[in-house]
Write an enzyme that holds these catalytic residues in place. Structure first.
Site, PDB file in Angstrom:
ATOM      1  N   HIS A   1       0.860  -1.184   0.000  1.00 13.90           N
ATOM      2  CA  HIS A   1       0.000   0.000   0.000  1.00 13.90           C
ATOM      3  C   HIS A   1       0.897   1.234   0.000  1.00 13.90           C
ATOM      4  O   HIS A   1       1.329   1.688   1.052  1.00 13.90           O
ATOM      5  CB  HIS A   1      -0.943  -0.022   1.209  1.00 13.90           C
ATOM      6  CG  HIS A   1      -2.063   0.951   1.090  1.00 13.90           C
ATOM      7  ND1 HIS A   1      -2.130   2.106   1.822  1.00 13.90           N
ATOM      8  CD2 HIS A   1      -3.162   0.936   0.302  1.00 13.90           C
ATOM      9  CE1 HIS A   1      -3.228   2.757   1.508  1.00 13.90           C
ATOM     10  NE2 HIS A   1      -3.879   2.069   0.586  1.00 13.90           N
TER      11      HIS A   1
ATOM     12  N   ILE B   1       1.220   3.970   3.959  1.00 13.29           N
ATOM     13  CA  ILE B   1       0.210   4.543   4.851  1.00 13.29           C
ATOM     14  C   ILE B   1      -0.819   3.458   5.169  1.00 13.29           C
ATOM     15  O   ILE B   1      -0.959   2.489   4.430  1.00 13.29           O
ATOM     16  CB  ILE B   1      -0.486   5.782   4.246  1.00 13.29           C
ATOM     17  CG1 ILE B   1      -1.183   5.438   2.932  1.00 13.29           C
ATOM     18  CG2 ILE B   1       0.503   6.916   4.061  1.00 13.29           C
ATOM     19  CD1 ILE B   1      -2.037   6.559   2.365  1.00 13.29           C
TER      20      ILE B   1
ATOM     21  N   GLY C   1      -7.306   3.343   4.292  1.00 13.29           N
ATOM     22  CA  GLY C   1      -8.489   3.956   4.892  1.00 13.29           C
ATOM     23  C   GLY C   1      -9.524   2.945   5.317  1.00 13.29           C
ATOM     24  O   GLY C   1     -10.175   3.099   6.350  1.00 13.29           O
ATOM     25  N   VAL C   2      -9.681   1.878   4.546  1.00  9.71           N
ATOM     26  CA  VAL C   2     -10.667   0.862   4.894  1.00  9.71           C
ATOM     27  C   VAL C   2     -10.324   0.190   6.228  1.00  9.71           C
ATOM     28  O   VAL C   2     -11.207  -0.182   6.998  1.00  9.71           O
ATOM     29  CB  VAL C   2     -10.831  -0.160   3.745  1.00  9.71           C
ATOM     30  CG1 VAL C   2      -9.579  -0.997   3.578  1.00  9.71           C
ATOM     31  CG2 VAL C   2     -12.048  -1.024   3.952  1.00  9.71           C
TER      32      VAL C   2
ATOM     33  N   GLU D   1     -12.381   0.192   9.646  1.00 11.65           N
ATOM     34  CA  GLU D   1     -12.649  -1.058  10.356  1.00 11.65           C
ATOM     35  C   GLU D   1     -12.297  -0.938  11.838  1.00 11.65           C
ATOM     36  O   GLU D   1     -13.047  -1.381  12.704  1.00 11.65           O
ATOM     37  CB  GLU D   1     -11.877  -2.214   9.720  1.00 11.65           C
ATOM     38  CG  GLU D   1     -12.092  -3.552  10.391  1.00 11.65           C
ATOM     39  CD  GLU D   1     -13.499  -4.106  10.264  1.00 11.65           C
ATOM     40  OE1 GLU D   1     -13.896  -4.886  11.162  1.00 11.65           O
ATOM     41  OE2 GLU D   1     -14.196  -3.793   9.288  1.00 11.65           O
TER      42      GLU D   1
END
Length: 153
Positions: A48, A54, A57-58, A62
């Site tokens: 990523h 980083i 975002g998911v 979560e």
């Protein structure tokens, strides 16, 4: 005396590789504060943005849902629960404000907006170790008594 909330953590319906709750700091009828440190060597960081990793975002979302919805929901339902609950994440609206880096702690603060008929809605904010807002979300989830494949039995 600080409560450790191990009874709540023991009911989380996640295996070790997908549990994003290290500790609950506060928990009451109105909300929850918890935290999770994303390991620097977590496998997803390798792919990523490998040159400048980083936290996806998911996964931030979560983490916010596990602390803000699941932990708070388990607490609110603790008198009724006989087993690990079955939880359906039903909606989210999220805004991201800061990048979150490998190895950083994420502190999630969630406040109950609605809890009725096995449904919970919260507003959740996530902060980095410096206290900067990383993300803010409105989250909703519901508890089911049966697995979806058990419906009609």
């Amino acid at each position: 005396m600080k409560e450790n909330y191990q009874d709540i953590l023991a009911l989380l319906p996640y295996g070790p590789s997908f549990c994003f709750v290290d500790e609950l700091l506060e928990l009451n009828e109105e909300g929850v504060i918890g935290q999770y440190r994303f390991a620097e060597d977590a496998p997803f960081y390798a792919d990523h943005f490998p040159e400048d990793p980083i936290t996806p975002g998911v996964l931030l979302l979560e983490c916010m849902a596990q602390i803000g919805l699941v932990c708070l929901g388990i607490y609110l339902l603790k008198e009724e629960l006989q087993e690990v609950p079955k939880i359906a994440f039903s909606s989210s609206k999220v805004n991201f404000y800061q990048l979150h880096r490998p190895g950083e702690l994420l502190r999630v603060e969630a406040k109950k907006k609605l809890f009725r008929l096995q449904q919970l809605r919260v507003t959740a904010s996530a902060y980095n170790e410096a206290g900067d807002l990383v993300a803010k979300a409105e989250l909703a989830g519901m508890w089911t008594k049966k697995n979806s494949h058990d419906a009609g039995k």
